[in-house]
Scaffold this active site. Structure first.
Site, PDB file in Angstrom:
ATOM      1  CG  HIS A  84      -1.777   1.214   1.325  1.00 27.02           C
ATOM      2  ND1 HIS A  84      -1.835   1.947   2.487  1.00 27.02           N
ATOM      3  CD2 HIS A  84      -2.578   1.859   0.457  1.00 27.02           C
ATOM      4  CE1 HIS A  84      -2.639   2.980   2.312  1.00 27.02           C
ATOM      5  NE2 HIS A  84      -3.113   2.953   1.096  1.00 27.02           N
ATOM      6  CG  HIS A 103      -2.759   2.775   6.261  1.00 25.40           C
ATOM      7  ND1 HIS A 103      -1.553   3.056   5.676  1.00 25.40           N
ATOM      8  CD2 HIS A 103      -3.249   3.951   6.728  1.00 25.40           C
ATOM      9  CE1 HIS A 103      -1.329   4.365   5.773  1.00 25.40           C
ATOM     10  NE2 HIS A 103      -2.338   4.923   6.406  1.00 25.40           N
TER      11      HIS A 103
END
Length: 153
Positions: A84, A103
């Protein structure tokens, strides 16, 4: 003239084409990662590959695992950088998953490093391993690019 989605795909030459997995393989320098005798199931070994700026993680999953090497076909390794935003992942031995603390993307090392949930959508690049003379060596990178790189070379 209105063109249907199907006709547009035919014009583009992709109708009926199989969806291919991005297999980016880079044969790299052979780097010793660990001794077989020193590996403990579900205890990660951190190393860098293909260079010092690329953290990676080696795991003995303790049972035969997809693309595993070694006597039990249980040893795998992946880039430790989340797909990510490049945060370094950590292994959660209770869940048997690689977890991104930024995250909370979750990756399954027993299933080819696939992303199970989170904002990441790609699997972790697999570090290709070789076992010889009682040692585990990293020899290349397959299935995707290491985060932030234009090539795995």
């Amino acid at each position: 003239m209105v063109v249907s989605r199907r006709k547009a795909l035919v014009y583009l030459g992709v109708a009926g084409a199989p969806v291919a997995m991005r297999k980016v393989f880079a044969q790299g320098e052979r780097v010793k990662v660990a001794d077989l005798a020193g590996l403990v199931p579900l205890q990660p070994v951190s190393f860098s590959y293909p260079d010092e700026g690329s953290p990676a993680i080696l795991l003995d999953m303790g049972r035969p695992t997809y693309m595993g090497v070694g006597p039990k076909k249980s040893i795998v390794a992946y880039s430790a950088l989340c797909q990510h935003l490049g945060c370094p992942t950590a292994f959660d031995p209770k869940e048997k998953l690689l977890v991104c603390p930024c995250h909370i993307s979750l990756y399954d090392p027993a299933r080819g490093g696939i992303c199970l949930e989170g904002p990441a959508i790609s699997r972790l690049p697999r570090i290709v391993l070789e076992v010889a003379g009682g040692s585990v060596y990293a020899v290349g990178v397959a299935y995707g690019l290491i985060y932030g790189r234009a090539s795995n070379a």
